[in-house]
Design a protein around this motif. Sequence first.
Motif, PDB file in Angstrom:
ATOM      1  N   LEU A 139       0.839  -1.202   0.000  1.00  0.00           N
ATOM      2  CA  LEU A 139       0.000   0.000   0.000  1.00  0.00           C
ATOM      3  C   LEU A 139       0.875   1.253   0.000  1.00  0.00           C
ATOM      4  O   LEU A 139       0.538   2.261  -0.631  1.00  0.00           O
ATOM      5  CB  LEU A 139      -0.938  -0.012   1.214  1.00  0.00           C
ATOM      6  CG  LEU A 139      -2.031  -1.084   1.184  1.00  0.00           C
ATOM      7  CD1 LEU A 139      -2.716  -1.203   2.543  1.00  0.00           C
ATOM      8  CD2 LEU A 139      -3.062  -0.801   0.096  1.00  0.00           C
ATOM      9  N   GLY A 140       2.014   1.172   0.687  1.00  0.00           N
ATOM     10  CA  GLY A 140       2.948   2.296   0.739  1.00  0.00           C
ATOM     11  C   GLY A 140       3.526   2.669  -0.626  1.00  0.00           C
ATOM     12  O   GLY A 140       4.070   3.754  -0.805  1.00  0.00           O
ATOM     13  N   GLU A 141       3.411   1.752  -1.576  1.00  0.00           N
ATOM     14  CA  GLU A 141       3.871   2.025  -2.955  1.00  0.00           C
ATOM     15  C   GLU A 141       2.705   2.353  -3.872  1.00  0.00           C
ATOM     16  O   GLU A 141       2.882   2.533  -5.072  1.00  0.00           O
ATOM     17  CB  GLU A 141       4.616   0.807  -3.518  1.00  0.00           C
ATOM     18  CG  GLU A 141       5.769   0.312  -2.659  1.00  0.00           C
ATOM     19  CD  GLU A 141       6.865   1.365  -2.471  1.00  0.00           C
ATOM     20  OE1 GLU A 141       7.196   2.045  -3.453  1.00  0.00           O
ATOM     21  OE2 GLU A 141       7.361   1.500  -1.330  1.00  0.00           O
ATOM     22  N   ARG A 142       1.482   2.358  -3.299  1.00  0.00           N
ATOM     23  CA  ARG A 142       0.295   2.532  -4.145  1.00  0.00           C
ATOM     24  C   ARG A 142      -0.609   3.643  -3.635  1.00  0.00           C
ATOM     25  O   ARG A 142      -1.803   3.451  -3.438  1.00  0.00           O
ATOM     26  CB  ARG A 142      -0.490   1.219  -4.189  1.00  0.00           C
ATOM     27  CG  ARG A 142       0.144   0.147  -5.040  1.00  0.00           C
ATOM     28  CD  ARG A 142      -0.506  -1.211  -4.775  1.00  0.00           C
ATOM     29  NE  ARG A 142      -0.107  -2.213  -5.743  1.00  0.00           N
ATOM     30  CZ  ARG A 142       1.081  -2.791  -5.766  1.00  0.00           C
ATOM     31  NH1 ARG A 142       2.000  -2.462  -4.886  1.00  0.00           N
ATOM     32  NH2 ARG A 142       1.357  -3.716  -6.678  1.00  0.00           N
ATOM     33  N   GLY A 143      -0.033   4.796  -3.366  1.00  0.00           N
ATOM     34  CA  GLY A 143      -0.848   5.954  -3.018  1.00  0.00           C
ATOM     35  C   GLY A 143      -1.139   6.140  -1.546  1.00  0.00           C
ATOM     36  O   GLY A 143      -1.854   7.073  -1.168  1.00  0.00           O
ATOM     37  N   TRP A 144      -0.646   5.245  -0.723  1.00  0.00           N
ATOM     38  CA  TRP A 144      -0.808   5.408   0.724  1.00  0.00           C
ATOM     39  C   TRP A 144       0.531   5.834   1.317  1.00  0.00           C
ATOM     40  O   TRP A 144       1.578   5.582   0.749  1.00  0.00           O
ATOM     41  CB  TRP A 144      -1.224   4.085   1.387  1.00  0.00           C
ATOM     42  CG  TRP A 144      -2.536   3.546   0.938  1.00  0.00           C
ATOM     43  CD1 TRP A 144      -2.821   2.989  -0.275  1.00  0.00           C
ATOM     44  CD2 TRP A 144      -3.751   3.496   1.690  1.00  0.00           C
ATOM     45  NE1 TRP A 144      -4.134   2.591  -0.319  1.00  0.00           N
ATOM     46  CE2 TRP A 144      -4.729   2.892   0.886  1.00  0.00           C
ATOM     47  CE3 TRP A 144      -4.102   3.907   2.971  1.00  0.00           C
ATOM     48  CZ2 TRP A 144      -6.037   2.676   1.307  1.00  0.00           C
ATOM     49  CZ3 TRP A 144      -5.403   3.689   3.410  1.00  0.00           C
ATOM     50  CH2 TRP A 144      -6.356   3.095   2.576  1.00  0.00           C
ATOM     51  N   ARG A 145       0.451   6.456   2.512  1.00  0.00           N
ATOM     52  CA  ARG A 145       1.681   6.775   3.232  1.00  0.00           C
ATOM     53  C   ARG A 145       1.881   5.722   4.313  1.00  0.00           C
ATOM     54  O   ARG A 145       0.982   5.479   5.132  1.00  0.00           O
ATOM     55  CB  ARG A 145       1.575   8.165   3.867  1.00  0.00           C
ATOM     56  CG  ARG A 145       2.734   8.501   4.803  1.00  0.00           C
ATOM     57  CD  ARG A 145       2.769   9.981   5.142  1.00  0.00           C
ATOM     58  NE  ARG A 145       1.653  10.404   5.972  1.00  0.00           N
ATOM     59  CZ  ARG A 145       1.774  10.782   7.257  1.00  0.00           C
ATOM     60  NH1 ARG A 145       2.966  10.773   7.846  1.00  0.00           N
ATOM     61  NH2 ARG A 145       0.716  11.182   7.942  1.00  0.00           N
ATOM     62  N   LEU A 146       3.044   5.100   4.305  1.00  0.00           N
ATOM     63  CA  LEU A 146       3.343   4.076   5.320  1.00  0.00           C
ATOM     64  C   LEU A 146       3.653   4.761   6.650  1.00  0.00           C
ATOM     65  O   LEU A 146       4.576   5.571   6.737  1.00  0.00           O
ATOM     66  CB  LEU A 146       4.545   3.237   4.878  1.00  0.00           C
ATOM     67  CG  LEU A 146       4.921   2.124   5.853  1.00  0.00           C
ATOM     68  CD1 LEU A 146       3.975   0.945   5.742  1.00  0.00           C
ATOM     69  CD2 LEU A 146       6.357   1.663   5.633  1.00  0.00           C
ATOM     70  N   LEU A 147       2.875   4.418   7.675  1.00  0.00           N
ATOM     71  CA  LEU A 147       3.193   4.930   9.015  1.00  0.00           C
ATOM     72  C   LEU A 147       4.078   3.942   9.758  1.00  0.00           C
ATOM     73  O   LEU A 147       4.837   4.326  10.645  1.00  0.00           O
ATOM     74  CB  LEU A 147       1.926   5.205   9.829  1.00  0.00           C
ATOM     75  CG  LEU A 147       0.925   6.241   9.301  1.00  0.00           C
ATOM     76  CD1 LEU A 147      -0.052   6.644  10.395  1.00  0.00           C
ATOM     77  CD2 LEU A 147       1.605   7.473   8.755  1.00  0.00           C
ATOM     78  N   GLY A 148       3.939   2.658   9.432  1.00  0.00           N
ATOM     79  CA  GLY A 148       4.794   1.668  10.074  1.00  0.00           C
ATOM     80  C   GLY A 148       4.321   0.264   9.766  1.00  0.00           C
ATOM     81  O   GLY A 148       3.133   0.051   9.537  1.00  0.00           O
ATOM     82  N   ASP A 149       5.232  -0.686   9.737  1.00  0.00           N
ATOM     83  CA  ASP A 149       4.834  -2.062   9.444  1.00  0.00           C
ATOM     84  C   ASP A 149       4.828  -2.924  10.698  1.00  0.00           C
ATOM     85  O   ASP A 149       4.424  -4.073  10.664  1.00  0.00           O
ATOM     86  CB  ASP A 149       5.775  -2.694   8.402  1.00  0.00           C
ATOM     87  CG  ASP A 149       7.045  -3.221   9.031  1.00  0.00           C
ATOM     88  OD1 ASP A 149       7.672  -2.467   9.794  1.00  0.00           O
ATOM     89  OD2 ASP A 149       7.399  -4.392   8.790  1.00  0.00           O
TER      90      ASP A 149
END
Lengths: 69, 288
Positions: B132-142
């Motif tokens: 998702l972090g590569e598809r328009g979302w911002r990664l907050l943490g995994d």
Amino acid sequence: MTILYHRPSGMTHVLLPPAPNILAALDAGPADAARIAERLGFAADDEAVDVIAARLAELAQSGLVAIED
Amino acid sequence: MRHGFAVRVGPVGFRIGSEWQAPVAALARLYEGYPAPPDGVADFTVRLEAARPWRRWARPAITIRGDFTLPDTAPLPLAQGLLAAEMGMNLQMALGARRWLLLHASCVERDGRALLMSGHSGAGKSTLSALLGERGWRLLGDEFALLDPATGLVHPFPRPVSLKNESIAVMAADISHERFGPLIAGTPKGDIRHLRPAADAIARMAEPARPALLLFPQFGQTEDLRPVGPVESFVRLTQASTNYVALGETGYAALTALAQGIPAIGVDYPDTASALRLVEALWAEAPR
């Protein structure tokens, strides 16, 4: 189901009916199983009182109610 | 310590000391573009020490030490030094953080609203958040979601994503190799490779988000969606929290507010393509 945080112990409890109802009924003051059944609007037959007495014993065991001798 | 590295991830500053140069060099490469702790003061310290003095050279083995340690942790071979540092940083957060309720969950953000994904190890929450972090979302943490009890907001903690086994190839197909750490083979969880989040996730690591949807993904099943009630959600999140008990009533209030405040859905998915489709569909339906 109801979740309850017990401040004196810092423990979280997950309660199933009728335990939350029993605790709510005790807000009005100390009572025995028969009186609690009455407060909850149950016919004070033996079955309801037995169920409430059993739940009361469990609640006492987990420290959520105190039973006077 | 001979070698050192300091970094800020979201609101937390770390310093990592090491008796060997290699783990620190690997950290510096992996965390390229991350800021240093404010004023150079770290919240937590991790030390990578030799299990015995002679183990600096002979079959070098790393013992993870720091402000907080677990007894009886097995030393790791020097080749897994980066993993040791990452585990040490996780340990400091899990055992030491008190400013937030820590949820073992991955988290991504869009339009200021956060999607939380919680599940046991192997449920796919890391891979999904990375995709998702590569598809328009911002990664907050995994790994950890940092829930602020005072505001109900989730703070970003965008560490490099710990990709495992099959998910390494899935991500490596689309993303520049410069964002990947070295392949760490033969760990107790199989092969591990870290992926630095997209630049946006690092640049905006001080921007929290309001939780809007909670998913409990589970990989390897036929496709299925199941609403999860607030009590079940609450119980599962207490199990997913590393410091729920330590925070006492503060943690209880924060977690009941979260569990009652946002919808929660169990998502069984057979492959990542269907997982992404389901997530987007559920997000579109989530109340605003």
